[in-house]
Design an enzyme around this catalytic site. Structure first.
Site, PDB file in Angstrom:
ATOM      1  N   SER A   1       2.623  -3.085  41.241  1.00  0.00           N
ATOM      2  CA  SER A   1       2.397  -4.083  42.284  1.00  0.00           C
ATOM      3  C   SER A   1       3.031  -3.633  43.606  1.00  0.00           C
ATOM      4  CB  SER A   1       2.932  -5.430  41.778  1.00  0.00           C
ATOM      5  OG  SER A   1       2.450  -6.478  42.549  1.00  0.00           O
TER       6      SER A   1
ATOM      7  N   ASP B   1      -6.911  -8.735  36.379  1.00  0.00           N
ATOM      8  CA  ASP B   1      -5.856  -8.893  37.389  1.00  0.00           C
ATOM      9  C   ASP B   1      -6.450  -9.541  38.635  1.00  0.00           C
ATOM     10  OD1 ASP B   1      -4.005  -8.590  39.438  1.00  0.00           O
ATOM     11  OD2 ASP B   1      -3.477  -6.533  38.903  1.00  0.00           O
TER      12      ASP B   1
ATOM     13  N   HIS C   1      -2.209  -9.186  35.751  1.00  0.00           N
ATOM     14  CA  HIS C   1      -1.299  -8.477  36.654  1.00  0.00           C
ATOM     15  C   HIS C   1       0.049  -8.357  35.963  1.00  0.00           C
ATOM     16  CE1 HIS C   1      -0.190  -6.905  40.539  1.00  0.00           C
ATOM     17  NE2 HIS C   1       0.839  -7.726  40.624  1.00  0.00           N
TER      18      HIS C   1
END
Ligand SMILES: *[C@@H]1O[C@H](CO)[C@@H](O)[C@H](O)[C@H]1NC(C)=O
Length: 419
Positions: free
Chosen positions: A39, A121, A155
């Site tokens: 991320s 995600d 995610h």
């Protein structure tokens, strides 16, 4: 990471010990350094891999991140939520900045890139990662890019084991680490470093070491303490080790989830059996407002790595304060190699922090024995029962067996190019 920016309802204030031990040096081959992250840590891994490609000689891995420089010329949310960010200005910036604000972009031809994203995600997502792939194929041969999409994964950081307190693979919730029946740490490390010994699935040999992240090893938005995993083998100067930097995502800093990113991602299992040190730099929650690249004014309450310009317009360029702090950590860790030529970089230092030499540094005595002598090139420099010198006058001490290590020329000496 549910939201990169918005203050979460119950904000945790990170509290860490007042002080940690000074960062140590180890016998790290400067030609075996890589970085990966999830991320905001994935965006940061790409920033480091591009801007400091002369340091991260094995390349970089991006878990659910996005294009380099994505948030400079468009609002950062365009680079999230499975959007379709433009890469034309970011990519032309890479070309314009090559050799000055970032390392020579042609260096990327010699680098490997690993990419992973979950198909479900919705926080960053496959479309954003596809744009990273398109951007990188301008500079990296597609044969050197491994891009994996895991069906149904959200995610999160993918693993193949159940870590204590992990969330399910299909949900993006704290700690954002999940058993997805996919060994993300192993896949990225093996793509970047080549085939590795099987990981240790049992009790690890080494230890987690905390270190002082202040001074030239720290920056705005970073905690005062960082962490290393050091396998038993790398505590000895006679073993040449590699180094991987693993960057957590938003809401994954130590003050928020404790040791879960350090222990549950699985990097240490591979490090343990492969003479590899893992560096886990730590960000921290920052509730003060900053003007970011695209003109907005935002705090950083989730402790994200800087991929939007919170801490300077140069956040993704050489000298960006967080990147410079991490690179200074890497250089310190790798300075115990005994190599006559340790890491050299265009200019790793931050403009606002203590500077260190930008020319080639020479470290010839760091690992010498009490005799003070150095082993010659191709001479023995270690092994059980060896009582001679354990540092090399030239080259890097390379361990073949527990009984024999020899000084070999460092590839890094040949690859260093003046920019
Ligand atoms: C792939 O990367 C390696 C270094 O890991 C490099 O030697 C090789 O030239 C690259 N391959 C291509 C086709 O660019």
């Amino acid at each position: 990471m549910f939201s990169f920016i918005t203050t979460v309802g119950c904000m945790t204030i990170a509290v860490t010990g007042a002080s940690a031990a000074a960062l140590s040096s180890y016998n790290v081959d400067p030609n075996s350094i890589s970085v990966s992250g999830l991320s905001s840590g994935g965006f940061m891994a790409a920033q480091l891999g591009v801007a400091y490609s002369d340091i991260f000689t094995k390349g970089f891995g991006v878990f659910a991140g996005g294009p380099y420089d994505c948030a400079r010329n468009q609002y950062y949310t365009t680079c999230m939520y499975n959007g379709n960010p433009s890469i034309s200005t970011p990519t032309s910036n890479m070309k314009t900045w090559s050799g000055s604000k970032i390392a020579d972009i042609n260096t990327l031809e010699q680098r490997k890139v690993y990419m992973w994203v979950g198909s479900s995600d919705s926080t960053v997502g496959p479309n954003v990662m596809n744009q990273l792939q398109s951007q990188l194929t301008n500079f990296v041969d597609s044969a050197n890019i491994s891009y994996v999409k895991s069906s149904g994964a959200a995610h999160t950081f993918p693993t193949d084991f159940d870590g204590s307190g992990d969330n399910s693979c299909s949900s993006a919730t704290s700690p954002f680490i999940s058993n997805c029946n996919y060994d993300g740490a192993g896949a990225s490390l093996q793509w970047l470093h080549g085939t590795l010994n099987a990981k240790n699935t049992g009790t690890l040999s080494g230890s987690i070491v905390s270190f002082d992240q202040t001074g030239s090893y720290g920056a705005s938005g970073m905690d005062r303490v960082g962490y290393l995993y050091v396998p038993q083998s790398c505590k000895s100067v006679s073993t040449v080790c590699s180094l991987h930097v693993a960057l957590h995502g938003c809401q994954q800093y130590y003050g928020k989830i404790g040791s879960k990113f350090v222990e549950n991602t699985g990097y240490n299992k591979w490090a343990d059996t492969n003479n590899m040190i893992i560096l886990f730099p730590q960000a921290i929650s920052d509730s003060s407002s900053h003007t970011v690249w695209n003109g907005g004014v935002l705090p950083n309450p989730n402790g994200c790595w800087d991929w939007v310009g919170w801490y300077g317009t140069d956040a993704d360029q050489i000298g960006g304060v967080q990147m410079a702090a991490i690179v200074n950590q890497v250089k310190k860790i790798a300075s115990g190699s005994g190599s006559t030529s340790s890491i050299s970089s265009t200019s790793a230092t931050s403009t606002s922090q203590t500077t260190i030499s930008t020319t080639q540094t020479t470290t010839t005595t760091a690992t010498s024995t009490s005799t003070g002598t150095l082993a010659p090139l191709y001479g023995q420099c270690g092994g059980i029962g060896w009582t001679g010198p354990t540092a090399c006058a030239s080259g890097v001490c390379t361990s073949y067996t527990p009984y024999y290590a020899q000084c070999l020329p460092s590839l890094a000496n040949l690859l260093v190019r003046p920019i």
